[in-house]
Design an enzyme around this catalytic site. Structure first.
Site, PDB file in Angstrom:
ATOM      1  N   SER A 132      -1.584  42.514   6.126  1.00 17.18           N
ATOM      2  CA  SER A 132      -1.599  43.393   7.383  1.00 17.18           C
ATOM      3  C   SER A 132      -0.729  43.511   7.911  1.00 17.18           C
ATOM      4  O   SER A 132       0.120  42.600   7.814  1.00 17.18           O
ATOM      5  CB  SER A 132      -3.072  42.907   8.200  1.00 17.18           C
ATOM      6  OG  SER A 132      -2.822  43.521   9.417  1.00 17.18           O
ATOM      7  N   TYR A 157      -6.458  37.015  13.339  1.00 17.85           N
ATOM      8  CA  TYR A 157      -7.059  37.325  12.335  1.00 17.85           C
ATOM      9  C   TYR A 157      -4.912  37.595  11.381  1.00 17.85           C
ATOM     10  O   TYR A 157      -5.270  37.224  10.437  1.00 17.85           O
ATOM     11  CB  TYR A 157      -6.931  38.843  12.436  1.00 17.85           C
ATOM     12  CG  TYR A 157      -7.278  39.739  11.623  1.00 17.85           C
ATOM     13  CD1 TYR A 157      -7.708  39.595  10.803  1.00 17.85           C
ATOM     14  CD2 TYR A 157      -5.820  40.096  11.362  1.00 17.85           C
ATOM     15  CE1 TYR A 157      -7.859  40.768   9.603  1.00 17.85           C
ATOM     16  CE2 TYR A 157      -6.190  41.805  10.204  1.00 17.85           C
ATOM     17  CZ  TYR A 157      -6.605  42.245   9.377  1.00 17.85           C
ATOM     18  OH  TYR A 157      -6.402  42.349   8.638  1.00 17.85           O
TER      19      TYR A 157
END
Length: 326
Positions: A132, A157
């Site tokens: 990501s 995250y």
């Protein structure tokens, strides 16, 4: 296509669905095994809709399982013929990681470890996995390059995604598994995630509800249309690298207020905006440096934000009867 039996984790998710569908639409001799736990992080009706579309393909096999459960993973897949894993399944969402951190450790840490360990024990030569753009944290240097420091994440995250990259290197170094990590930049498009801003904006605008605009609209995102991301994944599958990490973005950051204007235009309805301060874990700007991806993968995004949002909004309007109930 070299690989004929591909395991796609998170196959009922946004990117997993589009990748699986593309593979089966374009490679008749290829089989996809899709796994997903169909959890309720967002309304599972959308996951079921995606999955029902995939189940129409003869060369698609779906298994409902939680890959963070090692025994369940092995029991269901040990006898399956698999020669490539595309690991897209994860607990997504930056903001939700502030509320439920345990879900991220379970899915993104333990789950990814299980996928990598499965590849080792069952002699699968290559894993392409989702990372990501959030790994870049609050980096001020732009655009974000794969060579930049990524040791200061600002959400749990993001930290789990960076951990995945480190684990991938370990499994490549120790066991020779080919590991290709892809840092996705704000992917959007049809059948997207309802927790994403563009989806919530479209839904609330049509319902006449307020949309929440963070940092008073002073943000930019490198929005990347789903077909460009699928193209990047395919290139990572086909190219023969031992270990690499690539950015998959659009390399054209879009101002949040312009983004909202486009959605208003294509839905033909004005938004009621509620301006709010910056959220914890968020960043001001994302911007992908694609020089490495272009050089080594031949990756060149094609869909502009105008065209991509037009396609998304047209799809939303055509399906609003069930989408507005999500």
């Amino acid at each position: 296509m070299k690989y004929k039996n591909i395991l796609v984790t998170g196959s009922a998710g946004f990117i997993g669905f589009h990748l699986s569908k593309y593979l089966m639409d374009n490679y008749e001799d290829l089989k996809v095994i899709g796994i997903d736990n169909l959890n309720n992080y967002y309304n599972p009706v959308l996951k079921e809709k995606r999955n029902e579309i995939l189940k129409n393909y003869e060369n698609y096999t779906f298994i409902k399982l939680d890959f963070s459960d090692w025994d369940d993973l092995v029991e269901n897949l040990k006898d399956k013929e698999i020669d490539l894993i595309v690991h897209l399944g994860a607990q997504a969402g930056v903001r939700y990681s502030l509320q439920n951190p345990w879900a991220y450790i379970k899915s993104n840490e333990m789950g990814t470890l299980n996928i990598f360990e499965f590849a080792r024990r069952f002699d699968i030569e290559k894993v392409v996995y989702a990372s990501s753009s959030s790994v870049y944290g609050g980096n001020r240097k732009i655009p974000f390059s794969e060579d930049d420091r990524v040791d200061k994440p600002i959400s749990l995250y993001a930290s789990t995604k960076r951990s995945n990259e480190l684990m991938a290197h370990v499994y490549h170094h120790l066991y020779g598994i080919k590991m290709i990590g892809l840092r996705f930049f704000t992917v959007y498009g049809e059948y997207g995630r309802p927790d994403m801003a563009y989806f919530k904006f479209a839904k609330n605008i049509l319902l006449g509800k307020e949309i929440e605009v963070y940092n008073y609209g002073n943000m930019e995102r490198d929005f990347t249309y789903i077909s460009d991301v699928v193209d990047g994944i395919l290139r990572a599958i086909k190219k023969d690298f031992d270990y690499e990490i690539f950015n998959l973005g659009n390399s054209k950051p879009v101002k949040l207020m312009y983004f909202i204007e486009l959605i208003e235009k294509y839905l033909n309805k004005k938004a009621k905006k509620k301006f709010l301060p910056m959220q914890d874990g968020d960043v001001l700007r994302t911007y992908a440096d694609l020089s490495k991806s272009e050089k080594l993968l031949g990756y060149k995004p094609k869909v502009t934000i105008e065209e991509g949002l037009k396609r998304f909004c047209n799809w939303f309007l055509e399906n609003k009867d069930w989408l507005l109930r999500l």
